[in-house]
Design a protein around this motif. Structure first.
Motif, PDB file in Angstrom:
ATOM      1  N   TYR A  10       0.859  -1.178   0.000  1.00  7.77           N
ATOM      2  CA  TYR A  10       0.000   0.000   0.000  1.00  7.77           C
ATOM      3  C   TYR A  10       0.901   1.236   0.000  1.00  7.77           C
ATOM      4  CZ  TYR A  10      -3.829  -3.155   1.089  1.00  7.77           C
ATOM      5  OH  TYR A  10      -4.749  -4.165   1.038  1.00  7.77           O
ATOM      6  N   PHE A  11       0.521   2.212  -0.833  1.00  7.49           N
ATOM      7  CA  PHE A  11       1.390   3.369  -1.050  1.00  7.49           C
ATOM      8  C   PHE A  11       0.612   4.669  -0.860  1.00  7.49           C
ATOM      9  CE2 PHE A  11       2.679   6.676  -4.110  1.00  7.49           C
ATOM     10  CZ  PHE A  11       3.916   6.995  -3.572  1.00  7.49           C
ATOM     11  N   THR A  49       6.894   3.327  -9.009  1.00  9.18           N
ATOM     12  CA  THR A  49       7.396   4.694  -8.982  1.00  9.18           C
ATOM     13  C   THR A  49       6.435   5.569  -8.193  1.00  9.18           C
ATOM     14  OG1 THR A  49       8.151   6.552 -10.347  1.00  9.18           O
ATOM     15  CG2 THR A  49       6.244   5.338 -11.156  1.00  9.18           C
ATOM     16  N   VAL A  50       6.977   6.516  -7.451  1.00 10.33           N
ATOM     17  CA  VAL A  50       6.115   7.349  -6.609  1.00 10.33           C
ATOM     18  C   VAL A  50       5.227   8.269  -7.436  1.00 10.33           C
ATOM     19  CG1 VAL A  50       7.663   7.283  -4.629  1.00 10.33           C
ATOM     20  CG2 VAL A  50       7.899   9.137  -6.302  1.00 10.33           C
ATOM     21  N   GLY A 156      10.890   5.840  -5.429  1.00 10.82           N
ATOM     22  CA  GLY A 156      10.046   4.660  -5.307  1.00 10.82           C
ATOM     23  C   GLY A 156      10.808   3.422  -4.898  1.00 10.82           C
ATOM     24  N   LEU A 157      10.065   2.386  -4.545  1.00 11.46           N
ATOM     25  CA  LEU A 157      10.621   1.039  -4.412  1.00 11.46           C
ATOM     26  C   LEU A 157      10.597   0.467  -5.824  1.00 11.46           C
ATOM     27  CD1 LEU A 157       8.871  -0.304  -1.165  1.00 11.46           C
ATOM     28  CD2 LEU A 157      11.087   0.838  -1.390  1.00 11.46           C
ATOM     29  N   ALA A 296      11.111   2.455 -12.540  1.00  6.43           N
ATOM     30  CA  ALA A 296      10.356   1.284 -12.078  1.00  6.43           C
ATOM     31  C   ALA A 296       9.921   0.395 -13.234  1.00  6.43           C
ATOM     32  CB  ALA A 296       9.142   1.730 -11.255  1.00  6.43           C
ATOM     33  N   VAL A 297      10.869  -0.407 -13.733  1.00 11.73           N
ATOM     34  CA  VAL A 297      10.611  -1.282 -14.867  1.00 11.73           C
ATOM     35  C   VAL A 297      11.088  -2.690 -14.514  1.00 11.73           C
ATOM     36  CG1 VAL A 297      11.343  -1.776 -17.231  1.00 11.73           C
ATOM     37  CG2 VAL A 297      10.674   0.536 -16.598  1.00 11.73           C
ATOM     38  N   PRO A 298      10.308  -3.715 -14.857  1.00 14.22           N
ATOM     39  CA  PRO A 298      10.667  -5.091 -14.464  1.00 14.22           C
ATOM     40  C   PRO A 298      11.739  -5.690 -15.368  1.00 14.22           C
ATOM     41  CG  PRO A 298       8.650  -5.119 -15.733  1.00 14.22           C
ATOM     42  CD  PRO A 298       9.010  -3.667 -15.550  1.00 14.22           C
TER      43      PRO A 298
END
Length: 803
Positions: A10-11, A49-50, A156-157, A296-298
């Motif tokens: 949760y963000f 990403t935030v 971001g994480l 934020a890319v897999p």
């Protein structure tokens, strides 16, 4: 036990001290998801990403937040008397990790992984609240911050997270050092392993065990000699896997697996050597950023970038500017033989003592976390383009050599005769301005003649070029890259060079073109090629390459003069046809004599047509051609004086009249009022036609779409397809000035990343399709007014819980 921990997060874009006092048992009176929703949290999946940003004209302040990530951990009773850790792949940029309101750790680096032990604060047999306060503001006193930074740092994480449950004894770190002679040295770090035994084996790429590690008492250093091994190289990147097991009192308590390669790297005064073979490094600098998603890319996106560099651009090396990048990217570099120069975070600024202590810790994390990648051949231990600081850089070099004595160190500077504390003088050479040599000689940059020397950046800001710039500028951009590659190749004591840069990237308002983009790439931000990309592709690709610099449209050029025309190809020659009539054969330009595959200048669009069609003698035809080309270049009223005697001779002795010259000019040069011309360029190699490009008026426009993979499969995180799009004519030529807008319609078990409506820029764009944790299918429809719809079908396999 280690498991992916990327679901059910949760963000919130804000942080509240109140949340630290939350007790999970109190939340259970209500639906936990509803409680988070009421507090303004969104349910997210990692990587995350935030703030998603616009592809241009974005606001860098939008992602500079003090945000919060929460996760509920159900800790079973059988975790007692064990160690429980949470491993973060990256958290940009200052992370504080709390469990049940207790601060357990913090990390000051947005580009390396870190681990926090949860055991102390866990409530076994209960639910626990993990909370990460994430500060992505650029005011933090940590690298790369403290001054201006010429790239967005997002937040971001943005890499995966895992949860790990270990016994009392466990591996902490393993360094696998395998040299070209087949000597395998292991340096082990383990927790409470003094009474443990270790065993395992080495396996080849087929999974066959090629060496057993017999059970023996744990020790920190082990050494083995293997025979009949294959070396890791750029052309044959052979990988092996080591599997280690830690045993205590007859019970396996931990294991550790990693891939590695047998090889040696060395810089000498005259260049770089891999396995004693001298290799000229030819690479580009990479930022790990994407439109909309930031960092934020897999895995699939990371691996695609490595494949683009190696297979589409033909490079043998990449620099991960200006920070350590994803292991998924590095893993693919290991697999395909792409050499990597990686470095600590930073950009020009060196901060105070506290800041420097963080940077030194960054060295430790970078080396310990990345040293088993055989693709990495040098550690960057200076802050990019910073000034000399001998005390600081003595410490960074010493630590890198202590942790990894097998690799050299370098440090990127942008000034000459810097104090060299590293092994290799790595220098940003922006000497080339379009009219001078492509690089400076080593001896003019450093007095350290005995050390290795490497050009770590060139071009870039010296000539920013957009994919939709006019043809002449795009050609000059390509030629500048070619000149540097050529002149570096000619310098025997320069190990190689890394162009700035791989693709366009987001930047701060102080830099770029006012649109928050640095248009420095040989690809655009969406990974679509500019003309300069073909310069690199021609040097290293095996598949035929043929890119013609001109659309052959006179209206694109002043006074209708086509100007310089080049073919970028890996073929031996290019044959030109005009309206199906052979004009001439062209070979590599002598201006680029040191390149493997030099650009080919198309210097004559008339050839022998005046002889064939107008009955002129070969000598007279050459004189007429010279006059017509002079008129095209200078105009009829500003001809150089030297051309007039030739014109007079043609009129007196060859019957050339003004009317004939005017007709010939229109027919063979400007084509004013003539039937539309078709130009055909054929690439020939070893006597065989391998490719062709046809330039003629556009008769049809269609979409050309490349999808990296249509079978999407979630592993530890969500998966993503990259959909690259070009508008092309009937011959497959990109249309750089088309201004139509595309609409994306996605149905099924997937999600569109970014807007539904995007414009073509330089005739190109891209979109991204991500999985949503469900099995099924999805269909993407790409629409544009006046064009046929383009359909792509995807299959989607969700997470393990959906198998």
């Amino acid at each position: 036990m280690i498991s992916a921990f990327n679901e059910e997060w949760y963000f919130s874009e804000r942080f509240s001290e109140e949340w630290l006092s939350w007790q999970v048992e109190d939340l259970l009176d209500e639906n936990i998801s509803q409680v988070f929703t009421n507090q303004g949290f969104d349910k997210v999946r990692l990587p995350h990403t935030v703030k998603e940003l616009e592809s241009n004209y974005c606001n860098e302040e939008d992602y500079q937040l003090l945000s919060t990530y929460c996760h509920v951990i159900d800790a079973p009773l059988d975790w007692q008397n064990k160690h429980v850790f949470v491993n973060f792949g990256a958290a940009a940029h200052l992370a504080q990790v709390y469990l049940n309101g207790q601060l357990l750790g913090q990390h000051k680096n947005g580009y390396t992984a870190f681990t926090v032990e949860l055991t102390e604060a866990l409530r076994f047999g209960q639910k626990n609240l993990l909370l990460v306060q994430l500060d992505s503001r650029e005011s933090n006193n940590i690298p790369p911050f403290g001054k201006a930074v010429d790239y967005l740092t997002y937040g971001g994480l943005y890499r995966g997270v895992s949860l790990e449950v270990k016994e009392t004894s466990y591996f902490e770190n393993v360094f696998v050092n395998a040299d070209k002679y087949g000597i395998l040295n292991l340096k082990l770090q383990a927790h409470q392993a003094d009474i443990c035994t270790i065993e395992g084996g080495v396996y080849d790429s087929s999974g066959q065990k090629i060496m057993s590690i017999s059970p023996q008492l744990y020790q920190e250093k082990l050494s083995y000699a293997l025979s009949n091994i294959d070396l890791w190289s750029v052309d044959s990147p052979t990988l092996y896997e080591i599997k280690l097991e830690l045993w205590r009192e007859g019970y396996k308590v931990d294991d550790y697996n990693t891939r590695f390669g047998f090889r040696s790297v060395e810089f000498k005064a005259d260049g770089f050597y891999l396995n004693d073979e001298k290799i000229k490094l030819r690479g580009l600098n990479r930022h790990q950023s994407w439109p909309y998603m930031g960092y934020a890319v897999p895995k699939s996106g990371q691996r695609l970038d490595a494949e683009i560099i190696k297979y589409e651009l033909g490079c043998n090396a990449v620099r991960t500017s200006h920070y350590p990048q994803s292991h998924d990217f590095l893993d693919r570099c290991d697999e395909i033989g792409l050499l990597v120069f990686t470095e600590i975070p930073g950009w020009q600024h060196i901060g105070d003592k506290e800041w420097q202590e963080v940077a030194i810790q960054n060295i430790r994390e970078m080396v310990e976390q990345y040293r088993n990648h055989p693709s990495i051949f040098i550690w960057g231990v200076r802050i990019n383009e910073s000034q000399d600081n001998d005390d600081f850089y003595s410490a960074t070099n010493a630590l890198a050599h202590e942790l990894d004595p097998t690799r050299p160190t370098g440090g990127v500077r942008n000034f000459k005769n810097s104090n060299l504390l590293e092994d290799v003088y790595t220098y940003n050479d922006f000497f080339h301005n379009g009219s001078n040599s492509g690089c400076e000689p080593k001896k003019k940059v450093t007095k350290n003649a005995k050390n290795g020397y490497l050009v770590s950046e060139y071009n870039g800001h010296m000539f920013p070029t957009k994919s939709y710039d006019w043809e002449g500028k795009r050609l000059e951009h390509a030629l500048r890259h070619a000149r540097v590659l050529n002149d570096v190749a000619a310098e025997n004591d320069i190990a190689g060079s890394f162009g700035w840069c791989l693709f366009d990237y987001h930047t701060h308002k102080d830099f770029g073109s006012g649109d928050r983009l640095c248009h420095h790439g040989v690809l655009d931000m969406f990974r679509n090629p500019k003309m300069a990309a073909s310069v690199y592709a021609a040097q290293g690709r095996d598949k035929p390459v043929l890119e013609v610099s001109s659309a052959m449209d006179i209206g694109e050029h002043p006074a209708g003069f086509l100007g310089d025309i080049y073919a970028f190809t890996n073929a031996d020659e290019v044959r030109l046809y005009k309206n199906k009539e052979f004009v001439k054969t062209f070979k590599a330009s002598q201006d680029f004599s040191s390149m493997k595959h030099a650009p080919i200048a198309i210097t004559d669009t008339i050839g022998d047509l005046l002889v064939k069609n107008e009955g002129l003698s070969p000598k007279a035809a050459e004189q007429v051609k010279k006059c017509l080309q002079a008129i095209a270049k200078h105009g009829p009223t500003a001809l150089p004086f030297s051309i007039y005697p030739t014109m007079a001779k043609l009129m007196l002795f060859n019957g050339v009249t003004y009317e004939k010259a005017e007709r010939w000019f229109g027919k063979y040069v400007a084509s004013w009022g003539e039937k539309a011309t078709q130009w055909r360029f054929e690439a020939w190699k070893d006597g065989v036609k391998v490719s062709q490009v046809i330039k003629e008026p556009v008769q049809k426009v269609k979409l050309d779409v490349t999808v990296d993979h249509a079978q999407l499969c979630e592993e530890d995180t969500w998966d993503m397809a990259t959909v690259r799009i070009r508008a092309v004519d009937q011959n497959g030529n990109t249309l750089p000035y088309i201004n139509r807008s595309l609409t994306f319609e996605l149905t099924g078990e997937a999600q569109l990343v970014g807007p539904k409506h995007v414009p073509l820029q330089g005739g190109m764009t891209a979109t991204y399709i991500k999985t949503i944790g469900k099995n099924g299918t999805a269909q993407l429809k790409i629409k544009a007014d006046g064009l046929e719809d383009y359909l792509i079908n995807f299959t989607c396999q969700g997470g393990k819980e959906n198998e």
